[in-house]
Motif scaffolding. Sequence first.
Motif, PDB file in Angstrom:
ATOM      1  N   GLU A 121       0.831  -1.157  -0.243  1.00 56.20           N
ATOM      2  CA  GLU A 121       0.164   0.003   0.048  1.00 56.20           C
ATOM      3  C   GLU A 121       1.061   1.175  -0.051  1.00 56.20           C
ATOM      4  O   GLU A 121       2.002   1.098   0.536  1.00 56.20           O
ATOM      5  N   ILE A 122       0.330   2.271  -0.478  1.00 54.19           N
ATOM      6  CA  ILE A 122       0.817   3.631  -0.590  1.00 54.19           C
ATOM      7  C   ILE A 122       0.041   4.438   0.424  1.00 54.19           C
ATOM      8  O   ILE A 122      -1.189   4.584   0.222  1.00 54.19           O
ATOM      9  N   LEU A 123       0.814   5.103   1.258  1.00 56.84           N
ATOM     10  CA  LEU A 123       0.064   6.082   2.182  1.00 56.84           C
ATOM     11  C   LEU A 123       0.353   7.512   2.389  1.00 56.84           C
ATOM     12  O   LEU A 123       1.817   7.636   1.945  1.00 56.84           O
ATOM     13  N   ILE A 124      -0.500   8.438   2.507  1.00 59.60           N
ATOM     14  CA  ILE A 124       0.099  10.008   2.755  1.00 59.60           C
ATOM     15  C   ILE A 124      -0.598   9.937   4.121  1.00 59.60           C
ATOM     16  O   ILE A 124      -1.572  10.005   4.495  1.00 59.60           O
ATOM     17  N   ASN A 125       0.356  10.495   5.061  1.00 57.77           N
ATOM     18  CA  ASN A 125      -0.228  10.576   6.359  1.00 57.77           C
ATOM     19  C   ASN A 125      -0.949   9.533   7.011  1.00 57.77           C
ATOM     20  O   ASN A 125      -1.840   9.714   7.786  1.00 57.77           O
TER      21      ASN A 125
END
Length: 85
Positions: free
Chosen positions: A60-64
């Motif tokens: 997965e790719i997460l921002i904050n």
Amino acid sequence: MSNILELKNVSKSFGEKQVLKNINLQIESNKIIGLLGKNGSGKSTLVKLLLRFYDTTNGEILINGKNIKTIPKNELTNMFGIVLQ
């Protein structure tokens, strides 16, 4: 406040060909990074994953801490500045 972009065990395959395998990366906002590698090593694929032109095969790719799949694509593309060769 600094934003954090995080890739957790990100992999991407196109059919039988695995382009990226278990990439783990953390980048703070307002940082400039460069991606270097041979042709076909997955640099463009990684950028396309960040912009959701592609979805990950695994990981997965997460921002904050928020999965980018929950962020509208127009908001997501406004978060990045990309300069190609």
